[in-house]
Design a protein around this motif. Sequence first.
Motif, PDB file in Angstrom:
ATOM      1  N   ASN A  20      41.304 -47.041  57.652  1.00 24.77           N
ATOM      2  CA  ASN A  20      42.146 -46.832  56.477  1.00 24.77           C
ATOM      3  C   ASN A  20      43.458 -47.593  56.661  1.00 24.77           C
ATOM      4  N   THR A  22      45.704 -48.169  54.035  1.00 24.00           N
ATOM      5  CA  THR A  22      46.536 -47.956  52.837  1.00 24.00           C
ATOM      6  C   THR A  22      48.017 -47.917  53.180  1.00 24.00           C
ATOM      7  N   VAL A  50      37.336 -55.905  52.940  1.00 27.31           N
ATOM      8  CA  VAL A  50      38.373 -54.984  52.496  1.00 27.31           C
ATOM      9  C   VAL A  50      37.846 -54.344  51.218  1.00 27.31           C
ATOM     10  N   ILE A  52      37.868 -50.469  48.572  1.00 31.21           N
ATOM     11  CA  ILE A  52      38.524 -49.212  48.200  1.00 31.21           C
ATOM     12  C   ILE A  52      37.469 -48.151  47.952  1.00 31.21           C
ATOM     13  N   VAL A 101      40.351 -56.807  47.809  1.00 28.28           N
ATOM     14  CA  VAL A 101      40.719 -56.014  46.643  1.00 28.28           C
ATOM     15  C   VAL A 101      42.015 -56.580  46.076  1.00 28.28           C
ATOM     16  N   CYS A 103      45.165 -55.129  43.901  1.00 25.58           N
ATOM     17  CA  CYS A 103      45.744 -53.846  43.505  1.00 25.58           C
ATOM     18  C   CYS A 103      46.965 -54.090  42.629  1.00 25.58           C
ATOM     19  N   GLU A 116      41.842 -43.083  45.684  1.00 30.98           N
ATOM     20  CA  GLU A 116      41.692 -44.476  46.137  1.00 30.98           C
ATOM     21  C   GLU A 116      42.416 -44.703  47.462  1.00 30.98           C
ATOM     22  N   GLN A 117      41.698 -45.232  48.415  1.00 36.07           N
ATOM     23  CA  GLN A 117      42.243 -45.609  49.718  1.00 36.07           C
ATOM     24  C   GLN A 117      41.661 -46.970  50.092  1.00 36.07           C
ATOM     25  N   ILE A 118      42.484 -47.802  50.725  1.00 39.07           N
ATOM     26  CA  ILE A 118      42.049 -49.152  51.098  1.00 39.07           C
ATOM     27  C   ILE A 118      41.520 -49.138  52.530  1.00 39.07           C
TER      28      ILE A 118
END
Lengths: 138, 138, 138
Positions: A20, A22, A50, A52, A101, A103, A116-118
């Motif tokens: 994670n 994020t 990468v 989400i 991703v 964002c 949502e978490q990256i």
Amino acid sequence: MKSYRKELWFNTSSRREFLNITTEVQRCIEESKIKEGLCLVNAMHITASVFINDDESGLHQDFEVWLEGLAPEKPYSRYKHNGYEDNGDAHLKRQVMGREVVCAITQGKLDFGPWEQIFYGEFDGKRRKRVLVKIIGE
Amino acid sequence: MKSYRKELWFNTSSRREFLNITTEVQRCIEESKIKEGLCLVNAMHITASVFINDDESGLHQDFEVWLEGLAPEKPYSRYKHNGYEDNGDAHLKRQVMGREVVCAITQGKLDFGPWEQIFYGEFDGKRRKRVLVKIIGE
Amino acid sequence: MKSYRKELWFNTSSRREFLNITTEVQRCIEESKIKEGLCLVNAMHITASVFINDDESGLHQDFEVWLEGLAPEKPYSRYKHNGYEDNGDAHLKRQVMGREVVCAITQGKLDFGPWEQIFYGEFDGKRRKRVLVKIIGE
């Protein structure tokens, strides 16, 4: 228009792992001082992703089993790419999970839904690899 | 540089559904008054997708059958994520179809090929869920 | 903020083919005179992909075999989309490989890891089809 660039480095202890990232990405946005814009986060390696999704360990185990079903690591001989390497499966898994991703940044923050978490998705780890964060906006 | 943000809300009557949202996105671009730029359209939920493909009902039935083959909904027990939930399959289906699209805006319009249409792909519906439209440009 | 737009045209001699378009995209960035920004590269057709992976012929053969396993071309009757067409498989393959990539531009160049190369992935070729390059930045 402002722009910002940073590399994030990772070195996983196992071949496949989900991290994670994020908080690291949010820290980049704060450093950039960009309030409204777009933030690209991409693997700089072609055997990593990468993406989400949810930060839930059961789901991550599901991803592992599912990706092994779609593109098994072994036998190494099943991939032509593995003449000199053993990571053919990792190139395929990364296509399913994606390279990058993009964002939205709104009022200086990741503009995300509640879950949502990256993640950095490693499919051929145990070595230092990079993620690029590039932000443009104002 | 200008920026624009809007949430689009959906509530599908079935668990899985594909909704053509191209007109709503084009309306956002008009509201933004941005003539040249990039338009990010992403699901804010992790069991839904935004993707670009054909608006053809036969193809949408093919997507449904194909995704059920790649990541079946049932039995719910097949996913570790389903300890507290029953939507493990939806998290996987969304990875295949993708979280987001980034579209070019040229002369105030979506810069699309003749058959490109933007879809909201719902994989765990029957409740209100959101899509984010973020535009930057001039 | 500056913006730039260009279409790249391709006509493959076989139904499926992977073309390395990295040099063409880099040339667009030079033409744009944009030093810091984001570069969107997307297929304008819904039976083709733009993706980033390795320029290695063994891997490309692995992609071909793997995608045929996930979404076989034949029998054409397996896809409802094929009432009037025979390219149902191409619409599915393109979802796995993706429609687009967004690349960082830093100091006037593609900001890439050592092995990243941009490919046009054709799944229903033998006709003229387009890729869009849209760049914004400064």
